[in-house]
Design an enzyme around this catalytic site. Structure first.
Site, PDB file in Angstrom:
ATOM      1  N   GLY A 195       0.672  -1.340  -0.243  1.00 44.07           N
ATOM      2  CA  GLY A 195      -0.113  -0.178   0.164  1.00 44.07           C
ATOM      3  C   GLY A 195       0.787   1.344  -0.175  1.00 44.07           C
ATOM      4  N   GLY A 239      -0.610   5.147  -1.002  1.00 43.81           N
ATOM      5  CA  GLY A 239      -2.112   5.279  -0.424  1.00 43.81           C
ATOM      6  C   GLY A 239      -1.111   6.490   0.044  1.00 43.81           C
ATOM      7  N   GLN A 240      -2.279   6.613   1.149  1.00 44.11           N
ATOM      8  CA  GLN A 240      -2.765   8.057   2.120  1.00 44.11           C
ATOM      9  C   GLN A 240      -1.452   7.077   3.527  1.00 44.11           C
ATOM     10  OE1 GLN A 240      -5.337   9.084   4.704  1.00 44.11           O
ATOM     11  NE2 GLN A 240      -4.858  11.009   5.159  1.00 44.11           N
ATOM     12  N   ILE A 287      -2.058  -7.704  -3.895  1.00 39.48           N
ATOM     13  CA  ILE A 287      -1.720  -8.151  -2.173  1.00 39.48           C
ATOM     14  C   ILE A 287      -2.411  -9.215  -2.254  1.00 39.48           C
ATOM     15  CG2 ILE A 287      -3.796  -7.136  -0.923  1.00 39.48           C
ATOM     16  CD1 ILE A 287       0.252  -7.571   0.293  1.00 39.48           C
ATOM     17  N   TYR A 292     -15.312  -2.919   7.204  1.00 38.88           N
ATOM     18  CA  TYR A 292     -14.013  -2.641   7.297  1.00 38.88           C
ATOM     19  C   TYR A 292     -13.502  -3.081   9.163  1.00 38.88           C
ATOM     20  CZ  TYR A 292     -10.805   0.786   8.423  1.00 38.88           C
ATOM     21  OH  TYR A 292      -9.399   1.317   7.837  1.00 38.88           O
ATOM     22  N   LYS A 302     -10.448  -5.471  10.450  1.00 35.31           N
ATOM     23  CA  LYS A 302      -9.477  -4.934  11.052  1.00 35.31           C
ATOM     24  C   LYS A 302      -9.561  -5.684  12.857  1.00 35.31           C
ATOM     25  CE  LYS A 302      -7.702  -1.468   8.392  1.00 35.31           C
ATOM     26  NZ  LYS A 302      -6.605  -2.400   8.161  1.00 35.31           N
TER      27      LYS A 302
END
Ligand code: SER
Length: 314
Positions: free
Chosen positions: A7, A10-11, A52, A140, A144
């Protein structure tokens, strides 16, 4: 020391990559991205495009570059995950399993980012304890929380050095987040510096935990460098820096842009996700076990964000 970042475009990844390159040398960093193209300046880090979910491809990279530590950031954020739960499970969970399996085979350390999303509507909303009721009702959040537990499992059963943080909403200017519930707190700055009104998708009084990206990057590095014998909550440390509502953020921006205006058009999906999350977590375990402390509060973050967004957009 070879580090692999998934990632990486990404941010978080786009900021963690240069920070780790500065610490350990760009030649020791392998960056993986997939959907988003990397910026043209990778600062000398090696870059590969890899889904991934491709376990063989990941293991080949980990083996051939003799990776020591994997920072696993590839994941779908809350709102996109909710619009395609099956794909979110596949990417967030099977992606993590691939990382953990590669780490098990080649004895790597692993960093895993959890989230305020790992809590649910029955979790205490204020001063949310480190160890408390977790019954997330979003895919989500389920991914997590499962990730936190999987990382614990790989530590307990295979001795892997897994570590992780529960991030609040992250605010940054370099790379936009992609499809999260807290994205408003980034979008609002682009509107403000361009003298545009902002239409917010969360209600004015929706209070959530937030953090400025420099603190998030510092937290990742500090946790990964911490003495392992001091860590009891390895994979899911609450960390917090500031907690505010859209109205409070708009009021702080108005101190610098007095004509700035905010309007509200609520997105029911993102509002219901936000309403299921805590408003302000207790980060005492992180403070005690590895010396966590945030640098940026709301006023300091707003000044810095406005300055950088002006440079980027005006
Ligand atoms: N910022 C994330 C999201 O909104 C929360 O972890 O999805």
């Amino acid at each position: 020391m070879t580090i692999l970042i998934t990632g990486a475009t990404g941010q978080i990844g786009s900021e963690l990559m240069p920070a780790l390159a500065a610490l350990y040398g760009a030649e020791n960093i392998i960056a993986l991205g997939h959907k988003r193209k990397p910026s043209s300046d990778l600062g000398g880090c090696r870059y590969f495009s890899l889904d991934i979910r491709d376990q063989a491809g990941l293991q080949e990279l980990v083996q051939s570059y003799q990776v020591d530590t994997i920072f696993h950031l590839a994941s779908l954020l809350s709102a996109v995950a909710e619009s395609n739960p099956q794909q979110a499970w596949d990417i967030n969970i099977n992606g993590l399993i691939n990382v953990l399996e590669s780490a098990r085979k080649y004895q790597c350390g692993v960093f895993f980012p959890s989230s305020i999303g790992a809590f649910g509507p029955n979790t205490p909303k204020q001063n949310t304890p480190q160890d408390t009721l977790q019954r997330p009702n979003t895919l989500y959040g389920i991914s997590k929380l499962s990730g936190e537990l999987l990382c614990d499992y790989y530590h307990q059963h295979y001795g892997l050095d897994t570590r992780g943080l529960r991030f609040p909403g992250l605010i940054s200017y370099r790379t936009a987040p992609g499809g999260g519930t807290t994205d408003y707190a980034v979008e609002i700055f682009a509107a403000a510096v361009q003298d545009q009104p902002y239409q917010c998708f969360l209600a004015a009084d929706t209070q959530l935990d937030m953090m400025y990206m420099p603190d998030a990057i510092a937290a990742i590095i500090k946790l990964m460098q911490a003495d392992s014998s001091h860590l009891q909550h390895r994979n899911a440390f609450n960390i917090s820096a500031m907690s505010f509502t859209p109205q409070q953020l708009a009021d702080e921006i108005k101190k610098h842009y007095p004509d700035f205006t905010i309007h509200y058009q609520i997105d029911p999906l993102r509002q219901s996700i936000a309403d299921s999350w805590p408003q302000q977590m207790s980060d005492s375990a992180a403070r005690i076990e590895w010396g966590w402390r945030a640098e940026y509060d709301l006023p300091a973050m707003v000044i810095d964000m406005l300055q950088h967004m002006r440079k980027r957009l005006c």
